[in-house]
Design a protein around this motif. Structure first.
Motif, PDB file in Angstrom:
ATOM      1  N   THR A  55       0.818  -1.204   0.000  1.00  0.00           N
ATOM      2  CA  THR A  55       0.000   0.000   0.000  1.00  0.00           C
ATOM      3  C   THR A  55       0.855   1.259   0.000  1.00  0.00           C
ATOM      4  O   THR A  55       2.048   1.211   0.299  1.00  0.00           O
ATOM      5  CB  THR A  55      -0.946  -0.002   1.230  1.00  0.00           C
ATOM      6  N   GLU A  56       0.244   2.364  -0.357  1.00  0.00           N
ATOM      7  CA  GLU A  56       0.848   3.681  -0.214  1.00  0.00           C
ATOM      8  C   GLU A  56      -0.020   4.450   0.760  1.00  0.00           C
ATOM      9  O   GLU A  56      -1.240   4.335   0.727  1.00  0.00           O
ATOM     10  CB  GLU A  56       0.894   4.418  -1.553  1.00  0.00           C
ATOM     11  N   LEU A  57       0.624   5.218   1.624  1.00  0.00           N
ATOM     12  CA  LEU A  57      -0.130   5.987   2.602  1.00  0.00           C
ATOM     13  C   LEU A  57       0.636   7.220   3.033  1.00  0.00           C
ATOM     14  O   LEU A  57       1.818   7.354   2.748  1.00  0.00           O
ATOM     15  CB  LEU A  57      -0.492   5.118   3.811  1.00  0.00           C
ATOM     16  N   TRP A  58      -0.064   8.105   3.728  1.00  0.00           N
ATOM     17  CA  TRP A  58       0.551   9.285   4.341  1.00  0.00           C
ATOM     18  C   TRP A  58       0.702   9.014   5.820  1.00  0.00           C
ATOM     19  O   TRP A  58      -0.225   8.530   6.470  1.00  0.00           O
ATOM     20  CB  TRP A  58      -0.325  10.514   4.115  1.00  0.00           C
ATOM     21  N   ALA A  59       1.863   9.310   6.359  1.00  0.00           N
ATOM     22  CA  ALA A  59       2.142   9.085   7.788  1.00  0.00           C
ATOM     23  C   ALA A  59       2.799  10.339   8.361  1.00  0.00           C
ATOM     24  O   ALA A  59       3.518  11.051   7.659  1.00  0.00           O
ATOM     25  CB  ALA A  59       3.074   7.891   7.955  1.00  0.00           C
TER      26      ALA A  59
END
Length: 67
Positions: A55-59
């Protein structure tokens, strides 16, 4: 609510959100409140290591560190 179509092994073990995992830093973004967030690509594994989700995500920036 968990769908009954999801195998019981996946429901029982879930994603391990306590692990530190390698990932790829894609971008940094400054928020309106002055915080830095990182866009990252990583693979999440469930606790029995049999299932995985890329997955790709913002953290939050504080959650990201160099190798």
């Amino acid at each position: 609510m968990v769908s009954r179509e999801v195998p019981i092994g996946v429901r029982a073990y879930g994603i391990d959100n306590t692990a530190t995992v390698p990932g790829e830093l894609l971008a940094w973004q400054l928020t309106a409140t002055g915080d830095w967030w990182a866009q990252i690509r990583l693979t999440l594994h469930n606790r029995n290591q049999r299932g995985a989700l890329e997955t790709e995500l913002w953290a939050p920036g504080a959650a990201v560190r160099p190798r």
